[in-house]
Design a protein around this motif. Structure first.
Motif, PDB file in Angstrom:
ATOM      1  N   THR A 191       0.842  -1.185   0.000  1.00  0.00           N
ATOM      2  CA  THR A 191       0.000   0.000   0.000  1.00  0.00           C
ATOM      3  C   THR A 191       0.879   1.237   0.000  1.00  0.00           C
ATOM      4  O   THR A 191       1.957   1.248   0.591  1.00  0.00           O
ATOM      5  N   ILE A 192       0.404   2.283  -0.673  1.00  0.00           N
ATOM      6  CA  ILE A 192       1.069   3.577  -0.563  1.00  0.00           C
ATOM      7  C   ILE A 192       0.259   4.519   0.314  1.00  0.00           C
ATOM      8  O   ILE A 192       0.658   5.661   0.547  1.00  0.00           O
ATOM      9  N   GLY A 193      -0.908   4.037   0.795  1.00  0.00           N
ATOM     10  CA  GLY A 193      -1.663   4.772   1.792  1.00  0.00           C
ATOM     11  C   GLY A 193      -2.260   6.081   1.331  1.00  0.00           C
ATOM     12  O   GLY A 193      -2.464   6.998   2.134  1.00  0.00           O
ATOM     13  N   ASP A 194      -2.584   6.203   0.041  1.00  0.00           N
ATOM     14  CA  ASP A 194      -3.155   7.468  -0.436  1.00  0.00           C
ATOM     15  C   ASP A 194      -4.549   7.679   0.137  1.00  0.00           C
ATOM     16  O   ASP A 194      -5.345   6.746   0.270  1.00  0.00           O
ATOM     17  N   VAL A 195      -4.835   8.910   0.494  1.00  0.00           N
ATOM     18  CA  VAL A 195      -6.166   9.298   0.972  1.00  0.00           C
ATOM     19  C   VAL A 195      -6.847   9.999  -0.193  1.00  0.00           C
ATOM     20  O   VAL A 195      -6.618  11.183  -0.465  1.00  0.00           O
TER      21      VAL A 195
END
Length: 379
Positions: free
Chosen positions: A7-11
């Protein structure tokens, strides 16, 4: 062979509902993704490192990975990537050794330069020195994990005098390291010099570029005396979205693709799936496409998939992981192993395998290259 998710954890706003998850929701979703990955039999969960919006990926990945370690039993915990350029090697050495202890050795890490320019000055670094930073910081990190007392002086941090790492790596064995790069041949060279793994996150690149980067790493791995080129430890990224039919997968995924923070409002879904490893279709199509990666990079050891990008809601992501674990990965494991020559490793090194190599293992040396040592300063 190891399979997992990263995951790159983008919001990111969900373009179909207009709702953007809170940072708290996004953080908790990454925990749910990891525990689901273990539930369905995947091997690896990896998290990116970010210091800026719109990302909720941890600025210090061991915090998230330690939390996940407490909720899992078998999952290998990794990064995608840890910034070797803007982090202090002393802090990295401490944090990841501690994570080793907390996870019982289920820890490795992928190091990278980072591709977000503003981050460098925030930490007092110059992006124009990205490669020298990566080279110097990693060599110091290796010494910190392998020497009881370190005296050191370099260009990018204050000197060390008689520094001893605490805690030392679990069982005296440093974590296995991958060097992640999408475009820098110098990083492939660095991975080869030390005999480490090379991870090419090929989600944005055509196969010719990926093939060239992996070929360089393999050739230099052999040059430095670590084994035959085909025995080098390679990992690949990938991005997938699956449904019962290709048309249904494209119908659902298209609005997310079109508004993705990185490639949204750019190439069409059709051109991107043609020119990169992005696969949007049935589980069978994902299997066929992924098996084809080995045709141009050779037999490799780790495959990570991005499944939670671009605002996809958590329930959809968990469904994708369920399909991946139950319908796709079992076939990939069988087919990849059926084609793998007996002298090529099936898996990357693990803590257990590195412990079993004993105190004279090349992994425990600061430099284990047996040829081309004159290249060190030019890596």
């Amino acid at each position: 062979m190891q399979f997992g998710v990263f995951t790159i954890g983008d919001v990111t706003e969900d373009p179909t509902t207009g709702r953007t998850p809170t940072e708290a929701e996004r953080v908790q979703s990454m925990v749910a993704i990891a525990t689901k990955a273990e539930e369905v039999g995947l091997d690896v969960f990896a998290t990116g490192e970010h210091h800026n919006p719109p990302f909720a990926a941890p600025a210090n990945p061991p915090i998230l990975l330690s939390h996940i370690a407490a909720q899992t039993e078998n999952l290998q915990l990794s990064t995608a990537t840890t910034l070797i350029t803007t982090n202090d090697p002393v802090r990295l050495a401490e944090d990841y050794a501690y994570l080793q202890h907390l996870s019982g050795g289920r820890t490795d890490l992928m190091l990278g330069r980072g591709n977000t320019g503003p981050v460098y000055p925030w930490f007092g670094k110059d992006i124009r020195k990205g490669i020298p930073l990566a080279v110097e910081n990693y060599h110091l990190l290796r010494r910190l994990w392998r020497e009881k007392s370190v005296d050191w002086e370099g260009e990018f941090r204050t000197p060390l005098h008689g520094y001893t790492l605490a805690p030392a790596p679990l069982d005296g064995v440093p974590p296995f390291v991958w060097h992640g790069s999408i475009r820098s041949p110098e990083i492939a060279e660095q991975a080869a010099f030390y005999g480490d793994g090379f991870f090419h996150n090929n989600i944005f690149w055509n196969k010719e570029h990926t093939q060239a980067m992996v070929r360089l790493y393999r050739q230099r791995f052999e040059h430095y005396g670590h084994g035959a080129a085909e025995q080098a430890i390679v990992g690949l990224g990938g991005q997938i979205f699956m449904a019962e039919t290709e048309a249904e997968a494209k119908r659902i995924f298209r609005p997310y693709f079109d508004n993705a923070p990185v490639y949204g409002h750019g190439p069409s879904l059709e051109s991107f799936t043609r020119d990169t490893p992005l696969t949007v279709g049935t589980p069978e199509q994902v299997i066929e496409r992924t098996l084809g990666f080995a045709d141009y990079v050779g037999d490799y050891q780790r495959q990570l998939f991005l499944v939670d990008h671009a605002g996809l809601p958590l329930d959809v992501v968990l469904e994708q992981i369920d399909i991946l674990g139950k319908q796709v990965v079992p076939v990939l494991r069988r087919e990849f192993e059926a084609r793998r020559p007996s002298h090529v490793p099936s898996n990357p090194p693990t803590h257990a395998s590195l412990v079993a190599e004993g105190p004279d293992s090349p992994h425990r040396k600061v430099i284990s290259a047996t040829a081309g040592l004159e290249q060190e300063a030019a890596v």
